[in-house]
Motif scaffolding. Structure first.
Motif, PDB file in Angstrom:
ATOM      1  N   ASN A  25      61.840  82.407 -46.686  1.00  0.00           N
ATOM      2  CA  ASN A  25      62.192  83.755 -47.110  1.00  0.00           C
ATOM      3  C   ASN A  25      61.967  84.036 -48.594  1.00  0.00           C
ATOM      4  N   PRO A  26      62.290  83.111 -49.504  1.00  0.00           N
ATOM      5  CA  PRO A  26      62.127  83.427 -50.939  1.00  0.00           C
ATOM      6  C   PRO A  26      60.703  83.734 -51.378  1.00  0.00           C
ATOM      7  N   PHE A  27      59.714  83.417 -50.562  1.00  0.00           N
ATOM      8  CA  PHE A  27      58.340  83.709 -50.925  1.00  0.00           C
ATOM      9  C   PHE A  27      57.991  85.190 -50.709  1.00  0.00           C
ATOM     10  N   VAL A  28      58.753  85.874 -49.858  1.00  0.00           N
ATOM     11  CA  VAL A  28      58.453  87.278 -49.568  1.00  0.00           C
ATOM     12  C   VAL A  28      59.613  88.218 -49.890  1.00  0.00           C
ATOM     13  N   TRP A  29      60.820  87.702 -49.987  1.00  0.00           N
ATOM     14  CA  TRP A  29      62.008  88.529 -50.245  1.00  0.00           C
ATOM     15  C   TRP A  29      62.848  87.761 -51.249  1.00  0.00           C
ATOM     16  N   THR A  30      62.598  88.038 -52.524  1.00  0.00           N
ATOM     17  CA  THR A  30      63.117  87.233 -53.615  1.00  0.00           C
ATOM     18  C   THR A  30      64.461  87.747 -54.123  1.00  0.00           C
ATOM     19  N   GLU A  31      65.129  86.917 -54.912  1.00  0.00           N
ATOM     20  CA  GLU A  31      66.380  87.350 -55.527  1.00  0.00           C
ATOM     21  C   GLU A  31      66.149  88.534 -56.463  1.00  0.00           C
ATOM     22  N   GLU A  32      65.007  88.555 -57.151  1.00  0.00           N
ATOM     23  CA  GLU A  32      64.693  89.674 -58.036  1.00  0.00           C
ATOM     24  C   GLU A  32      64.522  90.966 -57.246  1.00  0.00           C
ATOM     25  N   MET A  33      63.845  90.888 -56.102  1.00  0.00           N
ATOM     26  CA  MET A  33      63.694  92.068 -55.256  1.00  0.00           C
ATOM     27  C   MET A  33      65.048  92.537 -54.761  1.00  0.00           C
ATOM     28  N   ARG A  34      65.882  91.612 -54.337  1.00  0.00           N
ATOM     29  CA  ARG A  34      67.222  91.959 -53.876  1.00  0.00           C
ATOM     30  C   ARG A  34      68.016  92.643 -54.980  1.00  0.00           C
ATOM     31  N   ALA A  35      67.946  92.091 -56.190  1.00  0.00           N
ATOM     32  CA  ALA A  35      68.671  92.677 -57.317  1.00  0.00           C
ATOM     33  C   ALA A  35      68.165  94.085 -57.619  1.00  0.00           C
ATOM     34  N   ASP A  36      66.847  94.278 -57.565  1.00  0.00           N
ATOM     35  CA  ASP A  36      66.281  95.607 -57.808  1.00  0.00           C
ATOM     36  C   ASP A  36      66.764  96.608 -56.754  1.00  0.00           C
ATOM     37  N   ALA A  37      66.794  96.178 -55.496  1.00  0.00           N
ATOM     38  CA  ALA A  37      67.259  97.066 -54.427  1.00  0.00           C
ATOM     39  C   ALA A  37      68.732  97.421 -54.609  1.00  0.00           C
ATOM     40  N   LEU A  38      69.533  96.461 -55.018  1.00  0.00           N
ATOM     41  CA  LEU A  38      70.967  96.706 -55.203  1.00  0.00           C
ATOM     42  C   LEU A  38      71.237  97.737 -56.284  1.00  0.00           C
ATOM     43  N   THR A  39      70.361  97.828 -57.285  1.00  0.00           N
ATOM     44  CA  THR A  39      70.567  98.817 -58.346  1.00  0.00           C
ATOM     45  C   THR A  39      70.406 100.250 -57.848  1.00  0.00           C
ATOM     46  N   VAL A 183      66.193 111.659 -49.591  1.00  0.00           N
ATOM     47  CA  VAL A 183      65.408 110.473 -49.238  1.00  0.00           C
ATOM     48  C   VAL A 183      64.456 110.131 -50.383  1.00  0.00           C
ATOM     49  N   ARG A 184      64.497 108.879 -50.826  1.00  0.00           N
ATOM     50  CA  ARG A 184      63.579 108.426 -51.873  1.00  0.00           C
ATOM     51  C   ARG A 184      63.149 106.989 -51.589  1.00  0.00           C
ATOM     52  N   HIS A 185      62.022 106.604 -52.170  1.00  0.00           N
ATOM     53  CA  HIS A 185      61.421 105.315 -51.849  1.00  0.00           C
ATOM     54  C   HIS A 185      61.046 104.560 -53.122  1.00  0.00           C
ATOM     55  N   ALA A 186      61.081 103.243 -53.021  1.00  0.00           N
ATOM     56  CA  ALA A 186      60.636 102.375 -54.113  1.00  0.00           C
ATOM     57  C   ALA A 186      59.845 101.225 -53.502  1.00  0.00           C
ATOM     58  N   PHE A 187      58.778 100.838 -54.185  1.00  0.00           N
ATOM     59  CA  PHE A 187      57.994  99.688 -53.740  1.00  0.00           C
ATOM     60  C   PHE A 187      58.387  98.479 -54.572  1.00  0.00           C
ATOM     61  N   MET A 188      58.439  97.330 -53.925  1.00  0.00           N
ATOM     62  CA  MET A 188      58.793  96.102 -54.626  1.00  0.00           C
ATOM     63  C   MET A 188      58.171  94.905 -53.927  1.00  0.00           C
ATOM     64  N   GLY A 189      58.147  93.800 -54.640  1.00  0.00           N
ATOM     65  CA  GLY A 189      57.585  92.597 -54.060  1.00  0.00           C
ATOM     66  C   GLY A 189      57.489  91.497 -55.096  1.00  0.00           C
ATOM     67  N   PRO A 190      57.149  90.297 -54.668  1.00  0.00           N
ATOM     68  CA  PRO A 190      56.928  89.196 -55.623  1.00  0.00           C
ATOM     69  C   PRO A 190      55.705  89.479 -56.479  1.00  0.00           C
ATOM     70  N   SER A 191      55.522  88.701 -57.533  1.00  0.00           N
ATOM     71  CA  SER A 191      54.459  88.964 -58.504  1.00  0.00           C
ATOM     72  C   SER A 191      53.069  88.992 -57.878  1.00  0.00           C
ATOM     73  N   TYR A 192      52.853  88.178 -56.852  1.00  0.00           N
ATOM     74  CA  TYR A 192      51.517  88.115 -56.254  1.00  0.00           C
ATOM     75  C   TYR A 192      51.241  89.281 -55.307  1.00  0.00           C
ATOM     76  N   SER A 193      52.273  90.021 -54.933  1.00  0.00           N
ATOM     77  CA  SER A 193      52.104  91.183 -54.043  1.00  0.00           C
ATOM     78  C   SER A 193      53.214  92.180 -54.334  1.00  0.00           C
ATOM     79  N   PRO A 194      53.104  92.926 -55.435  1.00  0.00           N
ATOM     80  CA  PRO A 194      54.226  93.725 -55.936  1.00  0.00           C
ATOM     81  C   PRO A 194      54.615  94.925 -55.092  1.00  0.00           C
TER      82      PRO A 194
END
Length: 206
Positions: A25-39, A183-194
């Motif tokens: 899971n950490p390769f596609v759904w990272t702690e940084e992504m989780r933190a960004d979503a929580l904000t 309704v609003r959207h944000a894109f996120m991802g790990p550095s290799y696929s943001p």
């Protein structure tokens, strides 16, 4: 409809994936992504929070950084077993095994409904989002993280054969059809696929 947009197949899939899920899971759904979503959520006034498709509890762990308790539900007994090992069966997480389309909770029960890595398996996303709206209090927030549709046509066909992938226009349609507002959207991802994931935040009508 993709192969894994079927509840029985998805349960079988996670019977085996649960054994290695927390390593993959950490390769596609990272702690940084989780933190960004929580904000993107408002956690003031100690909200009541539901985590739908909680899996092994990765998102649940992040939610507990903001609230004292979380209600969590998943259809996979194997994923839940992994979550029990982390949090226990009694404690800050109130676990339930069940279906996102038929949530075992009262109407207007939650201030926040969160779901990450689950929508891609739903046979009928709009129906499930309407169920989210039912259990949300008026003005409550929903946040859903799902897989962004690939740009490459071949990759898109392969992805759609497996499960639901969608863009912000389809997300907008699904959430508004289900009755959500703002309704609003944000894109996120790990550095290799943001932009591998699309996160949608919306509110239930007042």
């Amino acid at each position: 409809m993709g192969i894994l947009e079927n509840k029985a197949r998805a349960r079988l899939f996670y019977k085996y994936l649960s054994r290695v899920y927390d390593r993959i899971n950490p390769f596609v759904w990272t702690e940084e992504m989780r933190a960004d979503a929580l904000t993107l959520l408002d956690f003031s006034d100690d909200p009541t929070v539901l985590d739908v498709g909680c899996g092994t509890g990765f998102a649940t762990e992040g939610l507990l950084e903001h609230v004292e308790e979380v209600y969590a539900i998943d259809q996979s007994e194997h994923q839940l077993e992994q979550a029990y090992a982390k949090f226990g069966k009694r404690g800050p997480v109130h676990f339930h095994r069940g279906d996102a389309e038929r949530l075992p909770f009262a109407t207007d029960a939650f201030d926040v409904v969160w779901s990450s890595g689950s929508i891609e398996y739903w046979p009928d996303p709009v129906r499930t989002l309407r169920e989210f709206r039912r259990v949300l209090k008026p003005g409550g927030q929903v946040l859903v993280v799902g897989p962004n549709t690939p740009d490459d046509p071949i990759a898109r066909r392969l992805a759609d054969a497996m499960m639901l992938f969608y863009d912000e226009y389809e997300a907008d349609r699904m959430f508004k059809t289900a009755g959500f507002e703002e309704v609003r959207h944000a894109f996120m991802g790990p550095s290799y696929s943001p932009e591998v994931a699309i996160t949608t935040v919306a509110r239930a009508p007042e």
